[in-house]
Design a protein around this motif. Structure first.
Motif: not given
Length: 123
Positions: A111, A113-114, A116-118, A120-122
């Protein structure tokens, strides 16, 4: 130079089931039961010796970086039981090192990691 895995596969294909018996000197389990399972990571510490069987030499050549026992078995096209016996001999002689796999509890939370990924995508 030939690929060690291909050499071992060719060697195995040329023989029959008795080849397994010969490779392990008739042993079906390691003489000194090593704590090896299919996910134990193996890495080479010393290069192959001149009098070493080709199967063990091949294992040493492909284990420059940690590979699991199951991966080694797949690469050399030999049964896991036989690879375990060969690895136990290599462990005893100090040619390889066995490492425990990373426990799942020490891996990062999915969760987190997800998130952080979201994030970064934003950006």
């Amino acid at each position: 130079m030939n690929d060690p895995a291909q050499e071992m596969r060719r060697s195995w294909e040329e023989g029959g089931p008795e080849r397994l018996y010969i490779l392990t000197s008739g042993r079906s389990v390691p003489s000194d039961p090593a704590p090896l399972d299919m996910v134990t990571l193996i890495v080479t510490r010393n290069g192959p010796g001149s009098s070493m069987p080709p199967e063990q030499s091949g294992i040493l050549r492909i284990c420059d970086y940690p590979l699991s026992v199951a991966e080694i078995s797949a690469y050399v096209h030999l049964p896991v039981s036989l690879v375990t016996v060969l690895l136990a001999d290599l462990l005893e002689s100090g040619h390889v090192e066995a490492r425990a796999p990373i426990p799942a509890a020490s891996l990062p939370d999915v969760e987190l990691l997800e998130a952080v990924m979201h994030g970064l995508q934003n950006l």
